[in-house]
Enzyme design. Structure first.
Site, PDB file in Angstrom:
ATOM      1  N   LYS A  13      49.618   9.986  10.192  1.00 41.80           N
ATOM      2  CA  LYS A  13      49.603   8.769  10.605  1.00 41.80           C
ATOM      3  C   LYS A  13      49.142   7.708   9.386  1.00 41.80           C
ATOM      4  O   LYS A  13      47.984   8.315   8.948  1.00 41.80           O
ATOM      5  CB  LYS A  13      48.648   8.427  11.857  1.00 41.80           C
ATOM      6  CG  LYS A  13      48.324   6.921  12.134  1.00 41.80           C
ATOM      7  CD  LYS A  13      47.358   7.045  13.365  1.00 41.80           C
ATOM      8  CE  LYS A  13      47.088   5.405  13.849  1.00 41.80           C
ATOM      9  NZ  LYS A  13      46.049   5.202  14.842  1.00 41.80           N
ATOM     10  N   ASP A  27      41.444   9.043  17.466  1.00 41.48           N
ATOM     11  CA  ASP A  27      41.401   9.179  16.230  1.00 41.48           C
ATOM     12  C   ASP A  27      39.832   9.421  15.775  1.00 41.48           C
ATOM     13  O   ASP A  27      38.883   8.737  16.038  1.00 41.48           O
ATOM     14  CB  ASP A  27      41.862   8.039  15.729  1.00 41.48           C
ATOM     15  CG  ASP A  27      43.339   7.626  15.929  1.00 41.48           C
ATOM     16  OD1 ASP A  27      44.042   8.495  16.616  1.00 41.48           O
ATOM     17  OD2 ASP A  27      44.043   6.676  15.237  1.00 41.48           O
ATOM     18  N   LYS A  72      45.352  11.497   9.591  1.00 42.13           N
ATOM     19  CA  LYS A  72      45.463  10.099   9.567  1.00 42.13           C
ATOM     20  C   LYS A  72      44.659   9.660   8.008  1.00 42.13           C
ATOM     21  O   LYS A  72      43.661  10.250   7.780  1.00 42.13           O
ATOM     22  CB  LYS A  72      44.696   9.582  10.751  1.00 42.13           C
ATOM     23  CG  LYS A  72      44.706   7.817  10.414  1.00 42.13           C
ATOM     24  CD  LYS A  72      43.984   7.356  11.796  1.00 42.13           C
ATOM     25  CE  LYS A  72      43.809   5.815  11.443  1.00 42.13           C
ATOM     26  NZ  LYS A  72      43.181   5.159  12.846  1.00 42.13           N
TER      27      LYS A  72
END
Length: 218
Positions: free
Chosen positions: A182, A89, A153
């Site tokens: 996400k 991430d 995300k």
């Protein structure tokens, strides 16, 4: 797919101990979460703890502010992959998103994504929606897709708020391809997690995974 399979079971506190990381891994195996998400210094430990299970190891790059230069992010990514990470991430250069510097943003995403994909790993790009207006979110979506990231995300958990329903709806409005979403930041209840999934999220990042699962049991 059951709720547990959406959850990235997360422990990113700077004070997190090795014992806490091992407990996180045990919990992830027990509840069959998608992954454990840990700081880079704990990737090797987590990878050893979940080896032979379906739980994946996720770590963070350029965390939490995204202000590392691209070369440092690439080096971080390479080390995390070498240590056993299967998902990364990465925090985008938020300042460059806000400035509309497309070439810089796309190039950085593409370089990290290429390293991940060469190792069979996936990359999720954190854009910190709390700091962006709709125009910037649209720009970020375009850059994430152009850089061939697997996910976009919402949040690091370090801004004034986490992801919102409005953020997810905005992502869906501007994403044109197969990029997944996400949601993260402040997701503490089963109802919140389920709502984000209903909106189209493929992953939920939360440090409250056990409480969410126990909420069902109670």
């Amino acid at each position: 797919m059951e709720l547990n399979a959406y959850i990235d079971h997360t422990l990113l506190r700077p004070s997190a101990s090795e014992a806490e990381v091992l407990r996180l891994c045990q919990e992830a195996q027990h509840y069959r979460f998608a992954s454990v998400c840990v700081n880079p210094c704990h990737v090797a430990l987590a990878a050893g703890a979940v080896r032979g299970t379906a739980v994946r190891v996720c770590s963070v790059i350029g965390f939490p502010f995204g202000t590392h230069v691209t070369e440092v992010k690439c080096a971080e990514a390479q080390r995390a992959l070498d240590d056993g990470a299967q998902e990364l991430d990465m925090v985008v250069r938020i300042d460059k998103v806000c400035a509309g510097e497309r070439e810089v943003v796309e190039r950085e995403i593409a370089q990290v994504a290429a390293r991940c994909h060469a190792r069979g790993a996936i990359v999720k790009v954190i854009v910190e929606t709390a700091l962006l207006d709709e125009m910037h979110i649209a720009f970020a979506c375009s850059c994430v897709e152009a850089g061939h990231a697997d996910f976009i995300k919402t949040s690091t958990g370090y801004a004034s708020r986490g992801g919102t329903e409005g953020d997810i709806q905005c992502f869906k409005k501007y994403l044109k391809g197969e990029t997944k979403i996400k949601a993260s930041g402040g997701i503490r209840t089963r109802a919140q997690a389920q709502r984000f999934i209903e909106l189209g999220c493929a992953r939920i990042g939360t440090s409250n995974g056990v409480a969410i699962m126990e909420e069902r049991a109670s």
